[in-house]
Write a protein that holds these residues in place. Structure first.
Motif, PDB file in Angstrom:
ATOM      1  N   PRO A 479       1.022  -1.336  -0.034  1.00 65.18           N
ATOM      2  CA  PRO A 479      -0.236  -0.086  -0.062  1.00 65.18           C
ATOM      3  C   PRO A 479       1.117   1.306   0.011  1.00 65.18           C
ATOM      4  O   PRO A 479       2.052   1.358   0.556  1.00 65.18           O
ATOM      5  CB  PRO A 479      -0.827  -0.024   1.298  1.00 65.18           C
ATOM      6  N   GLY A 480       0.518   2.148  -0.706  1.00 67.09           N
ATOM      7  CA  GLY A 480       1.349   3.444  -1.019  1.00 67.09           C
ATOM      8  C   GLY A 480       2.090   3.513  -2.081  1.00 67.09           C
ATOM      9  O   GLY A 480       2.658   4.474  -2.701  1.00 67.09           O
ATOM     10  N   ARG A 481       2.068   2.477  -3.032  1.00 65.43           N
ATOM     11  CA  ARG A 481       2.799   2.097  -4.265  1.00 65.43           C
ATOM     12  C   ARG A 481       1.695   1.740  -5.292  1.00 65.43           C
ATOM     13  O   ARG A 481       0.826   2.608  -5.940  1.00 65.43           O
ATOM     14  CB  ARG A 481       3.963   1.506  -4.163  1.00 65.43           C
ATOM     15  N   LEU A 482       1.385   0.579  -5.225  1.00 69.42           N
ATOM     16  CA  LEU A 482       0.349  -0.158  -6.103  1.00 69.42           C
ATOM     17  C   LEU A 482      -0.730  -0.701  -4.860  1.00 69.42           C
ATOM     18  O   LEU A 482      -0.636  -1.782  -4.746  1.00 69.42           O
ATOM     19  CB  LEU A 482       0.872  -1.254  -7.094  1.00 69.42           C
ATOM     20  N   ASP A 483      -1.383   0.158  -4.352  1.00 65.41           N
ATOM     21  CA  ASP A 483      -2.538  -0.260  -3.497  1.00 65.41           C
ATOM     22  C   ASP A 483      -3.678  -0.897  -3.833  1.00 65.41           C
ATOM     23  O   ASP A 483      -4.485  -0.990  -2.999  1.00 65.41           O
ATOM     24  CB  ASP A 483      -2.467   0.964  -2.535  1.00 65.41           C
ATOM     25  N   ARG A 484      -3.921  -0.576  -5.212  1.00 71.26           N
ATOM     26  CA  ARG A 484      -5.376  -1.346  -5.485  1.00 71.26           C
ATOM     27  C   ARG A 484      -4.890  -2.451  -6.607  1.00 71.26           C
ATOM     28  O   ARG A 484      -4.560  -1.947  -7.544  1.00 71.26           O
ATOM     29  CB  ARG A 484      -6.263  -0.344  -6.068  1.00 71.26           C
ATOM     30  N   LYS A 485      -5.271  -3.706  -6.192  1.00 71.68           N
ATOM     31  CA  LYS A 485      -4.954  -4.742  -7.074  1.00 71.68           C
ATOM     32  C   LYS A 485      -6.109  -5.428  -7.778  1.00 71.68           C
ATOM     33  O   LYS A 485      -7.019  -5.767  -7.072  1.00 71.68           O
ATOM     34  CB  LYS A 485      -4.337  -5.987  -6.313  1.00 71.68           C
ATOM     35  N   ILE A 486      -6.356  -5.194  -9.049  1.00 71.20           N
ATOM     36  CA  ILE A 486      -7.656  -5.565  -9.940  1.00 71.20           C
ATOM     37  C   ILE A 486      -7.240  -6.783 -10.627  1.00 71.20           C
ATOM     38  O   ILE A 486      -6.495  -6.820 -11.595  1.00 71.20           O
ATOM     39  CB  ILE A 486      -7.697  -4.528 -10.791  1.00 71.20           C
ATOM     40  N   PRO A 487      -8.087  -7.915 -10.242  1.00 65.11           N
ATOM     41  CA  PRO A 487      -7.767  -9.076 -10.917  1.00 65.11           C
ATOM     42  C   PRO A 487      -8.739  -9.377 -12.217  1.00 65.11           C
ATOM     43  O   PRO A 487      -9.482  -8.736 -12.218  1.00 65.11           O
ATOM     44  CB  PRO A 487      -8.369 -10.191 -10.128  1.00 65.11           C
ATOM     45  N   PHE A 488      -7.945  -9.772 -13.162  1.00 66.96           N
ATOM     46  CA  PHE A 488      -8.485 -10.089 -14.529  1.00 66.96           C
ATOM     47  C   PHE A 488      -8.774 -11.561 -14.880  1.00 66.96           C
ATOM     48  O   PHE A 488      -7.831 -12.387 -14.556  1.00 66.96           O
ATOM     49  CB  PHE A 488      -7.770  -9.410 -15.828  1.00 66.96           C
ATOM     50  N   PHE A 489      -9.852 -12.002 -15.333  1.00 60.75           N
ATOM     51  CA  PHE A 489     -10.255 -13.437 -15.595  1.00 60.75           C
ATOM     52  C   PHE A 489     -10.792 -13.528 -16.897  1.00 60.75           C
ATOM     53  O   PHE A 489     -11.421 -12.781 -17.241  1.00 60.75           O
ATOM     54  CB  PHE A 489     -10.929 -14.099 -14.472  1.00 60.75           C
ATOM     55  N   TYR A 490     -10.742 -14.968 -17.423  1.00 57.13           N
ATOM     56  CA  TYR A 490     -11.554 -15.230 -18.682  1.00 57.13           C
ATOM     57  C   TYR A 490     -13.030 -15.160 -18.158  1.00 57.13           C
ATOM     58  O   TYR A 490     -13.381 -15.438 -16.989  1.00 57.13           O
ATOM     59  CB  TYR A 490     -11.175 -16.404 -19.056  1.00 57.13           C
ATOM     60  N   CYS A 491     -13.878 -15.048 -19.030  1.00 56.15           N
ATOM     61  CA  CYS A 491     -15.280 -15.132 -18.960  1.00 56.15           C
ATOM     62  C   CYS A 491     -15.825 -16.184 -18.370  1.00 56.15           C
ATOM     63  O   CYS A 491     -15.420 -17.423 -18.782  1.00 56.15           O
ATOM     64  CB  CYS A 491     -16.200 -14.733 -20.303  1.00 56.15           C
ATOM     65  N   ASP A 492     -16.666 -16.164 -17.300  1.00 56.44           N
ATOM     66  CA  ASP A 492     -17.302 -17.271 -16.631  1.00 56.44           C
ATOM     67  C   ASP A 492     -18.439 -17.885 -17.200  1.00 56.44           C
ATOM     68  O   ASP A 492     -18.838 -19.197 -17.050  1.00 56.44           O
ATOM     69  CB  ASP A 492     -17.517 -16.833 -15.272  1.00 56.44           C
ATOM     70  N   SER A 493     -19.405 -17.168 -17.922  1.00 53.63           N
ATOM     71  CA  SER A 493     -20.582 -17.632 -18.471  1.00 53.63           C
ATOM     72  C   SER A 493     -20.566 -17.198 -20.070  1.00 53.63           C
ATOM     73  O   SER A 493     -20.191 -16.237 -20.685  1.00 53.63           O
ATOM     74  CB  SER A 493     -21.807 -16.917 -17.686  1.00 53.63           C
ATOM     75  N   ALA A 494     -21.672 -17.562 -20.581  1.00 48.67           N
ATOM     76  CA  ALA A 494     -22.093 -17.617 -22.013  1.00 48.67           C
ATOM     77  C   ALA A 494     -22.600 -16.278 -22.154  1.00 48.67           C
ATOM     78  O   ALA A 494     -22.050 -15.529 -23.187  1.00 48.67           O
ATOM     79  CB  ALA A 494     -23.090 -18.583 -22.403  1.00 48.67           C
ATOM     80  N   PRO A 495     -23.232 -15.589 -21.357  1.00 47.56           N
ATOM     81  CA  PRO A 495     -23.678 -14.131 -21.710  1.00 47.56           C
ATOM     82  C   PRO A 495     -22.268 -13.281 -21.633  1.00 47.56           C
ATOM     83  O   PRO A 495     -22.482 -12.326 -22.535  1.00 47.56           O
ATOM     84  CB  PRO A 495     -24.611 -13.759 -20.550  1.00 47.56           C
ATOM     85  N   GLU A 496     -21.460 -13.531 -20.532  1.00 54.02           N
ATOM     86  CA  GLU A 496     -20.384 -12.765 -20.736  1.00 54.02           C
ATOM     87  C   GLU A 496     -19.582 -12.884 -21.977  1.00 54.02           C
ATOM     88  O   GLU A 496     -19.112 -11.804 -22.582  1.00 54.02           O
ATOM     89  CB  GLU A 496     -19.459 -12.969 -19.436  1.00 54.02           C
TER      90      GLU A 496
END
Length: 616
Positions: A479-496
């Protein structure tokens, strides 16, 4: 520095700081660094740094002003008869022109002058050439002697009490002898990049024909440019290239028949100094209609193009401007991530620095859309952005001055985002060792220090992207440098997956006539496809439809799905997904299958996936 006897112009803040420190007796030797090759507008006069010191800071306060230079020796700038100037340079009276005294001998002669006639100012341009950095064992005997002379002067009470002052000028503190900088009687003062108020004055000075509203707008959009660069955009050609009337005539000809051509030509002529006719023609785009809602849009495009060219050139190609074309509305899927990024964008626009993170870390497997989504976020937030380009390899073997120049420019351009893609290669554990005498380690350490400076919150947002956060140094993720970690994933469902396909086709301007039901049926078969895979499939469907001169329908999409083969890296993808899970800063951004998983189970599954992925 004695009190002036005549009215003094208002000094820049850094110069006033120097003056006050000197008058208070804090130091008599000062190091001016950073933006030292700029020009300085004082009253109605434009100075370089040396002429500013002589004509403004030392005016009526110093009897004698000398320049001490490795190239030109010691020469008078004001207040000294020519005969004494010759004596200081060591010229003998025998007429032997081949006599070339060393710098040390000239400095000793200058010391005698200062002790005999007080109130002397010494200006040392390119001080890093005269007092270079380096380990003492690798510095020449003469360089050590010169260093000792300056160090001794700064502590000599006879000299300091005699109203004498020494100004050392260098672009980077790292290039100067560290022994001098650690001296308590030597003060380092940063000469900053022009701030908003100064840019406003400079633009009004060089372009008096601009309206007050235009001056304010242009000063807001020129952050990161030096005064000398603003002058090159706005000042008259002074006999070089096209004059302002000639530029106006050329632009008026280019804009002939377009709305408000006369007013537009006048404004554009004032910001195209130094450009060739071909460059002006390329920038202005004759025939393009001026948007009624923003009459300055055209001019701002020209300013942006010139600003980009100047900054990329000055930073030696180490940064690259990023200009996103799409906002978050063009992103398919990733609903939780978009919600988080929209909130950050809202805070940035509102100037809510307390709620703005210092940096973002986008993590997830390859092809999950990290780069595209981050660029869309930048457009949504209205942030200017630059990317650091292969900075480790480019800076190794070079001076840290390049890094300091880049950081100073970035800070002056704020609010801005700094993008570091594939961050594990730049900030990986154990990086920066070997082969470069520690330069790479120092560069990385300086970047980390800059990322943690709290005054940058809301002004400089670092965004790092990686699919291997386990390779990053732990302290870069704190925290104080890269304090927000945002995870990315492949789509879970057909609508996505269907949303991603539709978003891709929309971005490319392709119309799909497949029904929603057919699209969902197809996407049910695309389990495990990454966003990059879905984009490749969509473009393959477009190609097949065009080859068959048929509409882009369900049949074309199905044919593309049967033909396309996605990469088969399941073990590595699972490992990267679990890395993203373990790094995330908020459970609400995780897919359902991971959201309620205990931390112990996450770590256990991560270790198992790591063994499988790296066993090959």
């Amino acid at each position: 520095m004695t009190a002036p006897t005549t009215t003094r112009n208002v000094l820049p803040r850094w110069a006033e700081t120097l003056r006050q420190k000197y008058l208070a007796g804090e130091a008599s030797t000062f190091v001016l660094y950073r933006n030292v090759f700029d020009t300085f507008l004082v009253g109605d006069t434009l100075h370089n740094l040396q002429s500013f010191l002589v004509a403004e800071l030392f005016k009526d306060t110093k009897k004698h002003v000398f320049e001490v230079s490795l190239e030109r020796g010691i020469r008078k700038l004001s207040g000294v008869p020519e005969t004494k100037k010759a004596t200081l340079n060591g010229s003998n009276t025998s007429g032997n022109s081949d006599y070339e005294p060393g710098m040390l001998q000239a400095l000793h002669a200058l010391e005698t002058q200062m002790r005999g006639e007080q109130s002397t100012a010494l200006i040392v341009p390119y001080a890093d050439a005269l007092l270079p950095s380096g380990e003492s064992g690798y510095i020449s005997s003469q360089d050590r002697q010169v260093y000792l002379a300056f160090h001794r002067w700064s502590l000599d009470k006879t000299l300091t009490s005699g109203d004498n002052i020494t100004i050392l000028i260098t672009e980077s503190l790292n290039a100067l002898n560290p022994g001098l900088l650690s001296n308590p009687k030597v003060a380092a003062i940063e000469v900053p990049m022009p701030d908003l108020d100064l840019r406003h004055r400079v633009i009004a000075f060089f372009a008096p024909k601009l309206s007050a509203q235009q001056v304010t707008l242009f000063s807001e959009r020129t952050g990161g440019l030096r005064t000398v660069q603003l002058a090159s955009i706005l000042a008259s050609s002074e006999g070089h290239g096209l004059s302002e009337p000639e530029r106006r005539a050329l632009i008026l000809q280019l804009l002939q028949g377009t709305p408000d051509a006369d007013a537009r030509a006048t404004t554009l002529a004032s910001i195209t100094a130094g450009m060739t006719p071909a460059e002006i023609g390329k920038l202005i785009e004759p025939g393009k209609a001026l948007p009624a809602s923003d009459p300055n849009a055209e001019v701002l495009q020209v300013i942006h193009a010139r600003k980009r060219e100047m900054i990329e050139k000055e930073c030696a190609g180490l940064i690259e401007f990023i200009e996103p074309k799409h906002g978050l509305a063009s992103v398919g899927g990733h609903e939780h991530i978009k919600h988080e990024l929209l909130a950050i964008a809202k805070n940035l626009k509102a100037g809510e620095t307390t709620l703005t993170p210092m940096g973002l870390l986008a993590v997830g497997p390859m092809g999950s859309g990290k780069t595209f989504v981050i660029k869309a976020f930048l457009k949504e937030a209205g942030l200017s952005a630059v990317a650091l380009k292969n900075f480790r390899s480019k800076w190794v073997g070079s001076t840290e001055a390049n890094l300091e120049r880049v950081l100073a420019t970035v800070k002056a351009m704020g609010p801005i985002a700094v993008i570091i893609d594939e961050g594990d290669r730049s900030f990986g554990s154990g990086g920066g060792e070997g082969g470069d005498d520690g330069t790479s380690s120092r560069v990385i350490a300086r970047l980390k220090e800059f990322m943690a400076e709290t005054e940058n919150r809301g002004q400089v947002l670092f965004v790092m992207m990686t699919n291997r956060p386990d390779k990053l140094d732990t302290d870069i993720k704190r925290p104080g440098r890269l304090d927000r970690k945002i995870p990315f994933f492949y789509c879970d469902s057909a609508p996505e997956r269907a949303q991603v396909l539709q978003a891709v086709l929309s971005r490319y301007g392709e119309t799909c006539v497949a029904s929603t039901e057919d699209m969902l049926t197809l996407c049910e078969t695309l389990v495990g496809y990454s966003n990059a895979d879905l984009e490749a499939l969509a473009l393959l469907a477009v190609e097949l439809a065009r080859n068959q001169a048929s509409p882009l329908d369900a049949a074309a999409l199905k044919a593309a799905a049967l033909d396309f083969m996605p990469p088969q890296e399941r073990d590595m993808i699972e490992f990267m997904e679990l890395l993203a899970v373990s790094e995330t800063s908020r459970r609400s951004m995780l897919p359902k299958r991971y959201r309620d998983m205990a931390i112990a189970d996450i770590q256990s599954n991560l270790q198992d996936a790591k063994r499988r992925a790296l066993a090959r």
